[in-house]
Design an enzyme around this catalytic site. Structure first.
Site, PDB file in Angstrom:
ATOM      1  N   ASN A 105      -4.197   0.432   1.454  1.00  0.00           N
ATOM      2  CA  ASN A 105      -3.227   1.019   1.950  1.00  0.00           C
ATOM      3  C   ASN A 105      -3.620   1.235   3.672  1.00  0.00           C
ATOM      4  O   ASN A 105      -2.396   1.596   4.587  1.00  0.00           O
ATOM      5  CB  ASN A 105      -3.392   2.678   1.460  1.00  0.00           C
ATOM      6  CG  ASN A 105      -3.333   2.242  -0.062  1.00  0.00           C
ATOM      7  OD1 ASN A 105      -3.863   2.771  -0.809  1.00  0.00           O
ATOM      8  ND2 ASN A 105      -2.104   2.159  -0.254  1.00  0.00           N
ATOM      9  N   CYS A 124       4.849   0.335   2.964  1.00  0.00           N
ATOM     10  CA  CYS A 124       4.177  -1.141   1.635  1.00  0.00           C
ATOM     11  C   CYS A 124       5.531  -2.304   1.553  1.00  0.00           C
ATOM     12  O   CYS A 124       5.646  -2.907   1.169  1.00  0.00           O
ATOM     13  CB  CYS A 124       3.392  -0.080   0.883  1.00  0.00           C
ATOM     14  SG  CYS A 124       3.338   0.910   0.022  1.00  0.00           S
ATOM     15  N   VAL A 142      -0.715   2.911   8.793  1.00  0.00           N
ATOM     16  CA  VAL A 142      -1.445   3.989   7.172  1.00  0.00           C
ATOM     17  C   VAL A 142      -0.046   4.107   6.388  1.00  0.00           C
ATOM     18  O   VAL A 142       1.327   4.568   6.504  1.00  0.00           O
ATOM     19  CB  VAL A 142      -1.429   4.685   7.710  1.00  0.00           C
ATOM     20  CG1 VAL A 142      -2.334   5.723   6.781  1.00  0.00           C
ATOM     21  CG2 VAL A 142      -2.855   5.243   8.661  1.00  0.00           C
ATOM     22  N   CYS A 143      -0.291   3.027   5.398  1.00  0.00           N
ATOM     23  CA  CYS A 143       0.809   3.708   4.663  1.00  0.00           C
ATOM     24  C   CYS A 143       0.712   4.858   3.278  1.00  0.00           C
ATOM     25  O   CYS A 143      -0.042   4.926   2.430  1.00  0.00           O
ATOM     26  CB  CYS A 143       0.786   2.426   3.479  1.00  0.00           C
ATOM     27  SG  CYS A 143       2.374   2.499   2.473  1.00  0.00           S
ATOM     28  N   LEU A 144       1.288   5.363   4.377  1.00  0.00           N
ATOM     29  CA  LEU A 144       1.591   7.053   3.617  1.00  0.00           C
ATOM     30  C   LEU A 144       2.263   7.888   3.207  1.00  0.00           C
ATOM     31  O   LEU A 144       3.205   7.408   4.747  1.00  0.00           O
ATOM     32  CB  LEU A 144       0.225   8.230   4.230  1.00  0.00           C
ATOM     33  CG  LEU A 144      -0.233   9.657   3.859  1.00  0.00           C
ATOM     34  CD1 LEU A 144      -0.438   9.425   2.958  1.00  0.00           C
ATOM     35  CD2 LEU A 144      -1.167  10.415   5.183  1.00  0.00           C
TER      36      LEU A 144
END
Lengths: 443, 182
Positions: free
Chosen positions: B102, A211, B109-111
């Site tokens: 996300n 992100c 995937v932002c994990l």
């Protein structure tokens, strides 16, 4: 000039002082003798894995210490940027095999020396090749390669009734450097901590939260990483996977990273930085390599001659600011996925009749194992095969028919290994099949 | 410590012809993933698919959330486990187009545990729970899909409608989402 004569030369006098006299630091079993020098000069076979920054140093050190039966393996070719520290290479060698150029250089330079190069991947050779060596010394920049060599050497171990046969142990000396930091370690497979036991000691690759790179980049690296991770797969400019050695690819990443950096007002994106981020380049420092390679070669010498107790077993070195070094004993992990596996033998009377189900039942029912829901896999001709896994319904359904197949139908043969995992143990178990087939006369 | 080899023991030069692909042993990554899979404890909202049961390194995870914004949806993730597992995390992509703060349009995937916070002690199970959690608690603080995140933090009602619209198949914010209801 014969080897015997060679070991009598004056140039080896310093080695004789160590090998032909006892001393306070000797290994308890050490017996001073002139045979030892002959051993390292004529019989002791050493494999050097990697002919890069560490490999060149290690090779040079070993031959100057009297080792003559050396093999060196590396899949890479010489690049311009290697020449400042990989001193066995010259400008004319660019594009040639590192292993071949290094072996050639040493063989010409040091008389009586016989270095055999292998311009190949380590995975191209099997156990027959690795079994040849007394000691393996690694100078690698890749964790995958280290783990592979480690796994190979562990797999060469012989156990008799669960007891390690020490003659099957091939010691591994492993060096590694990263800028001004380095480490060296001695691994006695099956006896001391292996690469896999201490896997979590390796620093993780530098990664940035997805992100952040997508929305709030602050560093030039964030911009490059974004282009690499998001834009490249999206636009796929060359219809191929990103190759950090392909200048066109790097240029594309560079231009797009510049655009992105301009958008967010981030200075500092350079072509070099792009190369570094894309290829995960770790800056190499010649002096660190020299120190670590020196330690590795000394350990090889100590192990080969027993003239001194080897490193026990993990040394860290840091010369960022002054010099710091510390040695400690890395402990063997009891449930190490690689070196804690001791094969158990199951004798099979008739592989054309015995079904997989019988092995499964043995594991669940016999007092010796009492497993809950064992999962069974194997490797056939280098390809993994799932024999029976119950943990997931979809896998259970697909592999259930295997239970009623015979060992022969499943492609298992004499000496095949079945890996067994079960909730009742943190360890994987290996079952080695031993066929008592009628066509082979038992002695 | 032992004296590892007597001086008499000589290793002879044998044939050193390469025999590629004749590796009899499972790799460390292979050993570990087998263990991970055997120990998988899937929540009832999750399922797996192995296109090739012999290849445990490539599989799909299907999540059908039973509560939250994404209830009644069906989302497919692909897992690719590399040779450096568990030193490096598996590569996980979302194969279903989803309107989620996300997860982006390319399936990234932002994990945190899939990248910067991965550790070798984590397992496939940890990732499964992480992914499941993303559907229960989408996180507008660290967005990959910025528009979705802004909607979620400004108006949960609108966000919920958008999610529904996307899952039924339709346009949200000019982007077309394929239907992914169970």
């Amino acid at each position: 000039m014969g080897d015997c004569q060679d070991s009598g030369q004056k140039r080896w006098d310093h080695l004789r002082k160590v090998l032909e006299r006892p001393g306070p630091f000797c290994h308890p079993d050490f017996e001073p003798s002139s045979d030892i020098l002959d051993f390292i000069m004529t019989a002791c076979k050493v494999l050097v894995v990697g002919a890069g920054g560490l490999g060149c140093e290690v090779l040079k050190n070993l031959v100057l210490m009297g080792f003559k039966q050396i093999h060196i393996i590396d899949m890479d070719t010489v690049e311009l940027s290697n020449l400042n520290r990989q001193f066995l290479f010259r400008r004319k060698d660019i594009g040639c095999s590192k292993a071949e150029v290094a072996a050639d250089f040493i063989n010409k330079r040091v008389s009586g020396c016989h270095v055999t190069p292998h311009f190949r991947m380590i995975q191209d050779y099997d156990d027959l090749f690795y079994r040849e060596f007394h000691i393996v010394v690694c100078g690698l920049d890749s964790i995958v390669a280290r783990r592979w060599v480690n796994g190979m050497l562990v797999s060469l171990l012989n156990y008799e009734d669960g007891v390690l046969d020490q003659t099957s142990v091939i010691p591994m000396v492993d060096g590694g450097t990263e800028g001004f930091k380095g480490n060296a370690r001695v691994i006695l497979p099956g006896m001391s901590a292996c690469v896999e036991c201490t896997l979590d000691l390796y620093p993780p690759q530098i990664t940035y939260p997805l992100c952040t790179i997508a929305n709030t980049p602050r560093l030039p690296e964030h911009c490059i990483e974004y282009v690499k991770v998001v834009q490249w797969p999206k636009e796929n400019p060359f219809r191929t996977l990103l190759d950090g050695d392909e200048p066109q690819h790097v240029s594309w990443i560079y231009e797009k990273s510049l655009e992105r950096a301009a958008q967010f007002n981030i200075p500092g994106v350079t072509y070099r930085l792009v190369q570094g981020v894309v290829k995960n380049i770790i800056p190499a420092v010649a002096s660190t390599n020299a120190v670590i390679a020196g330690i590795c070669a000394t350990e090889v010498f100590k192990i080969a001659t027993s003239c001194c107790v080897p490193l026990n077993n993990y040394l860290v070195f840091n010369d960022v600011d002054g010099i710091y070094t510390y040695t400690y004993e890395a402990e063997k992990k009891e449930n190490c996925l690689v070196c804690s596996l001791i094969p158990q033998t199951i004798t099979v009377k008739d592989p054309t009749k015995m079904k997989l189900k019988e092995i499964y039942t043995l594991l669940t029912d016999s007092a010796q194992y009492r497993m809950k829901r064992p999962g069974l896999t194997t490797n056939i001709n280098g390809k993994s095969k799932t024999l029976y896994l119950t943990a997931l319904r979809c896998l259970e359904e697909k592999t259930r028919p295997n239970l009623s197949k015979t060992l022969e139908e499943l492609g298992l043969s004499d000496g095949s290994e079945i890996l067994v995992v079960d909730d009742t143990s943190p360890n994987t178990m290996i079952i080695r099949l031993k066929y008592l087939s009628g066509d082979v006369e038992m002695n | 410590m032992i004296k590892l080899f007597s001086l008499k023991q000589q290793k002879k030069d044998g044939e050193t012809t390469p025999r590629a692909g004749n590796q009899k042993k499972a790799s460390a990554a292979q050993l570990r993933i087998t263990k991970d899979i055997n120990e998988l404890n899937l929540p009832k909202t999750c399922n797996t698919e192995f296109p090739d049961p012999d290849d445990l390194l490539n599989f799909k995870l299907i999540i059908c959330p039973d509560e939250g914004f994404y209830k009644t949806g069906r989302f497919v993730f692909s897992f690719k486990v590399g040779p450096n597992y568990p030193h490096e995390p598996p590569k996980v992509k979302c194969e279903t187009q989803v309107y989620h703060p996300n997860i982006d349009q390319q399936g990234n995937v932002c994990l945190n545990i899939l990248r910067e916070d991965w550790k070798p002690v984590l397992t496939i199970n940890s990732i499964v729970y992480g992914l499941q959690y993303l559907f229960l608690e989408p996180n507008p603080e660290d967005p990959l899909n910025k528009e979705a995140a802004e909607v979620l933090s400004s108006n949960r009602r609108v966000f919920e409608t958008n999610v529904q619209k996307a899952m039924r198949g339709g346009y949200v914010g000019g982007i077309y989402f394929e239907r992914c209801l169970k």
